[in-house]
Scaffold this active site. Structure first.
Site, PDB file in Angstrom:
ATOM      1  N   SER A 150       0.814  -1.215   0.000  1.00  0.00           N
ATOM      2  CA  SER A 150       0.000   0.000   0.000  1.00  0.00           C
ATOM      3  C   SER A 150       0.848   1.267   0.000  1.00  0.00           C
ATOM      4  O   SER A 150       0.362   2.330  -0.389  1.00  0.00           O
ATOM      5  CB  SER A 150      -0.950   0.001   1.200  1.00  0.00           C
ATOM      6  OG  SER A 150      -0.242  -0.169   2.409  1.00  0.00           O
ATOM      7  N   ASP A 391      -2.261   5.958  12.127  1.00  0.00           N
ATOM      8  CA  ASP A 391      -1.508   5.536  10.942  1.00  0.00           C
ATOM      9  C   ASP A 391      -0.182   6.288  10.889  1.00  0.00           C
ATOM     10  O   ASP A 391      -0.140   7.462  10.533  1.00  0.00           O
ATOM     11  CB  ASP A 391      -2.328   5.805   9.680  1.00  0.00           C
ATOM     12  CG  ASP A 391      -1.661   5.267   8.417  1.00  0.00           C
ATOM     13  OD1 ASP A 391      -0.495   4.850   8.478  1.00  0.00           O
ATOM     14  OD2 ASP A 391      -2.318   5.288   7.353  1.00  0.00           O
ATOM     15  N   HIS A 394       1.635   5.051   6.448  1.00  0.00           N
ATOM     16  CA  HIS A 394       1.388   5.724   5.176  1.00  0.00           C
ATOM     17  C   HIS A 394       1.678   7.216   5.310  1.00  0.00           C
ATOM     18  O   HIS A 394       2.042   7.694   6.383  1.00  0.00           O
ATOM     19  CB  HIS A 394      -0.061   5.495   4.740  1.00  0.00           C
ATOM     20  CG  HIS A 394      -0.391   4.042   4.590  1.00  0.00           C
ATOM     21  ND1 HIS A 394      -0.995   3.307   5.586  1.00  0.00           N
ATOM     22  CD2 HIS A 394      -0.177   3.185   3.567  1.00  0.00           C
ATOM     23  CE1 HIS A 394      -1.144   2.061   5.184  1.00  0.00           C
ATOM     24  NE2 HIS A 394      -0.640   1.944   3.963  1.00  0.00           N
TER      25      HIS A 394
END
Length: 420
Positions: A150, A391, A394
């Site tokens: 990702s 998170d 990312h």
């Protein structure tokens, strides 16, 4: 009120996406987190002036100097500092449709926007900002594939957002899964993302522990990339998840598995073998044989959890970049980085016999210094009766990951002999 604040205010009033879509994003975010019990504190200690980087010197901007007999090449793009950039950002979530919910820090109310006001400055040269028109001319008639997880998709979405000033691509994907293909018809240029978080053949990714076949190619991408001029290959955080390891059709060990009788191995064991197999797949008839195709190894981008792990309250709340004397890469992050450089050197040596070109795209040293660029809790709305994780893996869009396309533009110019 400045222009960025006005944009942000307009964004906050924009219509929200359908609740079902939002819920889907929120439920899938944990699938991309590193499921491991290792504490991140050893990865990012503060106020340490030691330089333990295994790649330093003039060669790190092109091939990995000093590793596997690799040649030095031009200025080291990846040795430098983040410097203030009052002109940033160069797009917003109003101007780009490609931003996923969990990267949309503006939408979810991140209060500090200073993280958007930095750019990378190499020590010994200039790095031009991404120019969408120039880039599209560089890649006219070419094709680009991202292979990885990702974070690889995060990079591709950043590229699409930066190009949106000039053109939007058409989605010509033939599947409904994570593998996507986009084309810029006017420039005869296409981009693809091949979802392969472990780079090698893997059992179903719906139940842990996963089965990794470390000496077998992942056909989802190795059978496809012969048609691509440029391939950016990367992987990292998934290798901390519970897994069983297979070599020569037999189970040889595991990571975080419950059976005491199985040999328990480290993430580095699978990481090294996965990259060696992936590079062997390319050298054995992939992108390297497609009219002088080039493979870029984009190195591991560290996460920045502090105060705990991803599932134990860890967060990333800093609001400015580190300077390089404020942190050092060590622990698993350093091990992964070292493995990548060593395996890149081996692939480059093998490529001399196959015509394969392998280049270093060193995101590790650059992104180690950006603890401020992750979504943290600003990748979702606060959820009632639901566990939501911060998170720190990312990157916000727009955000520091946009610099990866400054690097990509320069690396492509070097390949084409057009660097200035």
């Amino acid at each position: 009120m400045n222009k960025l604040q006005q944009q942000t205010r307009r964004i906050s009033k924009a219509p929200k996406l359908a609740p079902l879509i939002a819920l889907t994003f929120l439920l899938t975010i944990p699938l991309y987190y590193p499921f491991h019990t290792h504490s991140p504190k050893n990865l990012l200690p503060l106020h340490n002036t030691n330089d333990n980087s295994p790649c330093s010197g003039d060669g790190c901007g092109g091939d990995a100097a000093g590793v596997g007999g690799v040649e030095a090449e031009q200025c080291d793009l990846f040795s430098g500092e983040w410097v203030p950039d009052p002109e940033g950002p160069y797009y917003t979530n109003e101007s780009c449709y490609a931003i996923q919910e969990h990267q949309d820090c503006m939408k979810f109310g991140r209060p500090d926007l200073g993280f958007l006001k930095w750019r990378w400055k190499p020590d010994e040269c200039q790095l031009a900002l991404f120019d969408p028109r120039r880039f599209l001319e560089l890649v006219r008639g070419k094709s680009l594939a991202f292979v990885g997880d990702s974070v690889a998709r995060n990079h591709m979405q950043s590229l699409i957002c930066l190009l949106a000033k000039v053109a939007y691509p058409s989605d010509v994907s033939e599947t409904t899964d994570e593998n996507k293909r986009y084309t810029y018809t006017e420039h005869n240029f296409n981009i693809s993302i091949f979802w392969s978080p472990y780079l090698v053949k893997t059992g179903k990714l719906d139940n842990e522990p996963f089965d990794l076949y470390l000496d077998e190619f992942d056909p989802s991408w190795t059978t496809q990339i012969s048609h691509y001029d440029y391939v950016i290959i990367s992987a990292g955080h998934w290798f901390f998840r519970p897994t069983y390891f297979h070599l020569e059709n037999r189970r040889v060990g595991c990571l975080y598995c419950p059976e005491p009788e199985i040999t328990h191995l480290t993430p580095v064991f699978s990481y090294r073998r996965a990259f060696r197999t992936a590079f062997r797949g390319i050298n054995g008839g992939g992108a390297a044989r497609s009219g002088g195709g080039v493979t870029f190894l984009r190195t591991f981008a560290p996460s920045h959890f502090e105060g705990g792990g991803w599932n134990s309250g860890g967060n990333c709340t800093r609001t400015r970049p580190f300077r390089r004397n404020e942190t050092v890469l060590e622990g698993p992050g350093l091990e992964f980085y070292t493995v990548q450089l060593e395996e890149l050197g081996i692939a480059q040596s093998a490529g001399r016999g196959t015509g394969g070109k392998f280049r270093l795209f060193d995101a590790t040293k650059v992104m180690l210094l950006r603890p401020d660029g992750h979504p943290s809790r600003y990748g979702h709305w606060p959820g009632a009766n639901r566990v939501l994780y911060n998170d720190c893996v990312h990157w916000c869009l727009p955000g520091p990951i946009d610099s990866w396309n400054d690097f990509l533009q320069e690396l492509l110019m070097r390949e084409l002999g057009d660097a200035t």
